[in-house]
Design a protein around this motif. Structure first.
Motif, PDB file in Angstrom:
ATOM      1  N   SER A  40      81.748  30.495  82.079  1.00  0.00           N
ATOM      2  CA  SER A  40      81.281  31.664  82.844  1.00  0.00           C
ATOM      3  C   SER A  40      81.183  32.881  81.928  1.00  0.00           C
ATOM      4  CB  SER A  40      82.222  31.984  84.002  1.00  0.00           C
ATOM      5  OG  SER A  40      82.269  30.927  84.918  1.00  0.00           O
ATOM      6  N   TRP A  41      82.178  33.023  81.080  1.00  0.00           N
ATOM      7  CA  TRP A  41      82.190  34.128  80.125  1.00  0.00           C
ATOM      8  C   TRP A  41      81.004  34.007  79.162  1.00  0.00           C
ATOM      9  CZ3 TRP A  41      84.091  34.364  74.776  1.00  0.00           C
ATOM     10  CH2 TRP A  41      84.305  35.669  74.320  1.00  0.00           C
ATOM     11  N   TYR A  87      78.145  32.388  79.675  1.00  0.00           N
ATOM     12  CA  TYR A  87      76.910  32.636  80.421  1.00  0.00           C
ATOM     13  C   TYR A  87      76.715  34.134  80.682  1.00  0.00           C
ATOM     14  CZ  TYR A  87      75.106  28.004  81.579  1.00  0.00           C
ATOM     15  OH  TYR A  87      74.522  26.758  81.526  1.00  0.00           O
ATOM     16  N   ARG A  88      77.804  34.832  80.970  1.00  0.00           N
ATOM     17  CA  ARG A  88      77.717  36.270  81.210  1.00  0.00           C
ATOM     18  C   ARG A  88      77.227  36.982  79.949  1.00  0.00           C
ATOM     19  NH1 ARG A  88      82.914  37.860  82.503  1.00  0.00           N
ATOM     20  NH2 ARG A  88      82.712  36.484  84.268  1.00  0.00           N
ATOM     21  N   THR A 138      73.566  36.127  79.533  1.00  0.00           N
ATOM     22  CA  THR A 138      72.765  36.870  80.519  1.00  0.00           C
ATOM     23  C   THR A 138      72.606  38.316  80.090  1.00  0.00           C
ATOM     24  OG1 THR A 138      73.530  35.420  82.305  1.00  0.00           O
ATOM     25  CG2 THR A 138      72.658  37.570  82.955  1.00  0.00           C
ATOM     26  N   ASN A 139      73.702  38.952  79.715  1.00  0.00           N
ATOM     27  CA  ASN A 139      73.644  40.359  79.311  1.00  0.00           C
ATOM     28  C   ASN A 139      72.807  40.555  78.055  1.00  0.00           C
ATOM     29  OD1 ASN A 139      75.227  41.085  81.493  1.00  0.00           O
ATOM     30  ND2 ASN A 139      77.119  41.083  80.339  1.00  0.00           N
ATOM     31  N   ILE A 155      79.639  34.303  86.891  1.00  0.00           N
ATOM     32  CA  ILE A 155      78.776  34.732  85.787  1.00  0.00           C
ATOM     33  C   ILE A 155      78.173  36.104  86.061  1.00  0.00           C
ATOM     34  CG2 ILE A 155      76.633  34.233  84.533  1.00  0.00           C
ATOM     35  CD1 ILE A 155      77.349  31.186  85.125  1.00  0.00           C
ATOM     36  N   LEU A 156      77.610  36.276  87.255  1.00  0.00           N
ATOM     37  CA  LEU A 156      76.918  37.522  87.584  1.00  0.00           C
ATOM     38  C   LEU A 156      77.825  38.561  88.243  1.00  0.00           C
ATOM     39  CD1 LEU A 156      73.506  36.138  88.915  1.00  0.00           C
ATOM     40  CD2 LEU A 156      74.071  36.957  86.615  1.00  0.00           C
ATOM     41  N   GLU A 157      79.069  38.157  88.497  1.00  0.00           N
ATOM     42  CA  GLU A 157      80.041  39.045  89.147  1.00  0.00           C
ATOM     43  C   GLU A 157      79.476  39.627  90.445  1.00  0.00           C
ATOM     44  OE1 GLU A 157      80.809  41.614  85.726  1.00  0.00           O
ATOM     45  OE2 GLU A 157      82.633  40.465  85.309  1.00  0.00           O
TER      46      GLU A 157
END
Length: 182
Positions: free
Chosen positions: A74-75, A77-78, A81-82, A156-158
């Motif tokens: 998840s970290w 992917y985050r 994504t960013n 991931i997207l919080e």
């Protein structure tokens, strides 16, 4: 990768003992998945490769700061994504165009991309996705192409799972309408 393996890998990455071997394992495990996640966002192979490299540099430099509040993937992917969003924002700013205009240009370039292996229907689907707002694009790509669960996308997207389900539903309806039109 199960939780115990992920935790062992993470411990290896956060200690100075054999960090390079652990990092190589991390790259091997996540490189392809992260590449396609980024590629779905930026549409271009070379850009996706560059961003992926930046992601792994950022991960290597910051792995000791990872607190374990979320899963390792998840970290990752985050960060991917960013980095992708930052890239797209910089590109639209550089050409002085909106993100929507940039998205349309990326789709037009996709037709000439030698790395794009899709048929006419795939291209049409990509065009429909490009018309979505950025958040809906992200949710749709993660759910449809990468088959992530809402719980995973939420990390991931919080964002709440309920909001993600609504975004995915709206995105699906818009895509369905676009595909029926043409």
């Amino acid at each position: 990768m199960n939780i115990q393996e992920e935790e062992r890998l993470l411990i290896s990455l956060q200690t100075d003992k054999d960090i390079n071997a652990a990092f190589s394992q991390l790259v091997k495990l996540y490189q392809q998945r992260l590449y396609w996640h980024i590629r779905n966002m930026v549409k271009n192979h070379d850009d996706a490769d560059d961003i992926l490299q930046n992601v792994f540099i950022k991960v290597y430099n910051n792995i000791k700061k990872f607190k374990g509040d979320s899963k390792l993937y998840s970290w990752l992917y985050r960060i991917a994504t960013n980095e992708s969003i930052t890239f797209l924002n910089q590109k639209s700013k550089k050409y002085n165009i909106s993100n929507e205009e940039l998205s349309q240009q990326l789709i037009q370039n996709l037709e000439a991309d030698v790395y794009f292996e899709g048929d006419e229907m795939q291209l049409k689907l990509q065009k429909a996705i490009a018309l979505l707002p950025q958040k809906q694009q992200q949710v749709f790509n993660m759910k449809y192409f990468q088959e992530l669960k809402y719980r995973e996308i939420s990390e991931i997207l919080e964002t709440s799972e309920g909001a993600l389900k609504a975004s995915y539903h709206l995105a699906s309806k818009k895509i369905e309408e676009f595909l029926k039109e043409g």
